[in-house]
Design an enzyme around this catalytic site. Structure first.
Site: not given
Ligand code: SAJ
Length: 441
Positions: A279-281, A283-284
């Site tokens: 849910h980070c790479i 999306k960010d």
């Protein structure tokens, strides 16, 4: 209230942070909020955790942790000693000296940021601000969101920054399952909407985190977080492209990258794969991209990385098809056994996992897909519910191709190569093994 009183308010709040008499509210008890609540509670603050999930509130009250990095015994001890309590209702927000927002900030399917959880949280706070609290946003968001969205909400009704409340952004750097870096020893960046807010956020976090890194604004802190993860996404895209290059040159990408990684300076290894998950790479970088487009700036590099990473599931399926071709088989009706559904080794989270993308494409092509992942007992893909199958020799032998998409430890990959007719390894889990029936990304 004139300057002297403002200073008085700041000094009082700072003192309460430092002597740990401050009440700390954590809004959102997920994989970021719950460990943070435990950390503040462990240091002697009285912490109130707020979550809209009745199940999470019940679990916390019973001292039952649902976050891998939080030990239930620690949680139970803090709850029993009343240093930590959990609430579904938001009334107790009015008693907090600091409120830290740790809610999810997903991307919509339209690739636009969804900050509805942040807005809902801020509105609950804005309606209950009687102690001039410090409000800190930890949830990852686009540059400017803290001051464009949160600040106006808090200022409603004539409330003033620096008098009635303080506001900062401080990116979360929680890395679930990391055996070395926990909350206390991971440096914490803080950026305030005004100098007093930076000072207060620094004072608060300095009580629980060894190193606090103040920056000049909330926007700077927001971009710091996005840079950290965009750096990863872009470098992963680079090595994914290197994998495509090596395939065409008849080279082993893993050998090439492994050898480059022996350079003791000026190089940092990343490794190719069937795509990127979590849910980070994924999306960010999109948060940065989306914001810059609203300012008529086209961040081509970030978009190219997203395109390359996004093309890896299809490339993986093409490689599987080519392998089956060597046995005069089509994807259609071929039995494929996938090893690894989680988005990275050793965890059970399969949200946004590239394994789902690959399995979806295989199902679209008519393949008969089964998977094994001891961390992921069941999953939904293409409207179907699949359950993890036991990794038996029979399961290996009956597949036209075994595909390794997540390199979980604890699997005898040597036996996989020995039993399976064909193996396609997208994660170098079979490193060092050579066999006619084995190919790597
Ligand atoms: N991946 C690759 N090749 C790599 C590294 C990762 O394909 O060389 C893939 C993974 O398989 C996964 C995705 O990218 O599908 C993301 O992997 P990740 O290692 O970046 O793990 P995350 O998503 O859990 O990222 C988190 C981030 N932590 C925070 O945002 C606080 C990231 O900043 C951390 O660096 C990362 O954990 C970490 O190092 O574990």
């Amino acid at each position: 209230m004139h300057q002297a009183e403002h200073t008085g308010t700041i000094k009082k709040l700072e003192a309460r942070f430092k002597d740990r008499s401050a009440r700390v509210g954590i809004l959102g008890l997920g994989y970021v909020g719950l460990p943070l609540a435990v950390e503040f509670g462990r240091r002697g603050y009285r912490v109130t955790g707020f979550d809209v999930s009745p199940q999470r509130v019940r679990d916390v009250r019973r001292g039952r942790s649902y976050v891998s990095d939080v030990d239930s015994r620690d949680l139970a001890r803090l709850v029993r000693s009343r240093f930590l309590k959990a609430e579904e209702r938001f009334d107790a927000l009015s008693e907090q000296d600091a409120v830290v927002i740790c809610v999810q900030t997903p991307m919509r399917k339209t690739k636009e940021p969804d900050i509805s959880n942040i807005v809902a949280a801020v509105r609950e706070i804005a309606g209950r601000m009687r102690r001039s609290p410090l409000v800190v946003l930890e949830s990852t968001t686009y540059p400017g969101a803290t001051e464009e969205i949160i600040l106006p909400e808090l200022q409603k009704g004539g409330r003033r920054l620096g008098r009635d409340f303080f506001l900062a952004f401080s990116p979360e750097r929680v890395d679930p399952g990391n055996p070395v870096y926990k909350i206390a020893n991971t440096p914490k960046v803080v950026g305030g909407a005004d100098p007093a807010s930076t000072r207060l956020a620094s004072a608060l976090y300095a009580q629980v985190i060894t190193k606090v890194v103040p920056v000049s604004s909330t926007r700077a802190a927001e971009v710091v977080k996005l840079l950290e993860n965009t750096f990863r996404a872009v470098n992963i895209a680079l090595v994914n492209e290197v994998a495509l290059i090596c395939h065409r040159l008849g080279l082993d990408a893993w050998e090439v990258i492994g050898a480059a990684a022996t350079k003791p300076f000026g190089f940092m290894p990343f490794y190719p794969g069937p795509g990127i998950g979590g849910h980070c790479i994924p999306k960010d970088p999109q948060l940065l991209s989306w914001k810059m487009k609203t300012l008529n700036f086209d961040p081509r590099f970030i978009q190219l990385a997203s395109t390359v990473n996004g093309s890896m599931p299809e490339h993986t399926v093409r490689r599987i098809a080519a392998l089956l071709n060597e046995d005069r088989k089509a994807l259609k009706s071929s039995a494929i056994l996938v090893l690894g559904a989680a988005y990275k080794p050793g965890i059970e989270d399969y949200r946004e996992s590239p394994s789902l993308d690959v399995m979806d494409l295989l199902l679209q092509a008519g393949a008969k897909v089964r998977y094994h992942d001891r961390f992921v007992p069941r999953l939904e893909v293409r409207g179907r519910t699949l359950r993890s199958v036991p990794l038996t020799d029979a399961a290996l032998r009956s597949a036209a191709c075994v595909v390794i998409l997540t390199a979980h430890a604890g699997i005898d990959y040597k036996n996989v190569v020995r039993r399976a007719r064909r193996v396609f390894d997208a994660r170098n889990a079979t490193r060092g093994l050579i066999s006619k029936n084995l190919q790597r990304l």
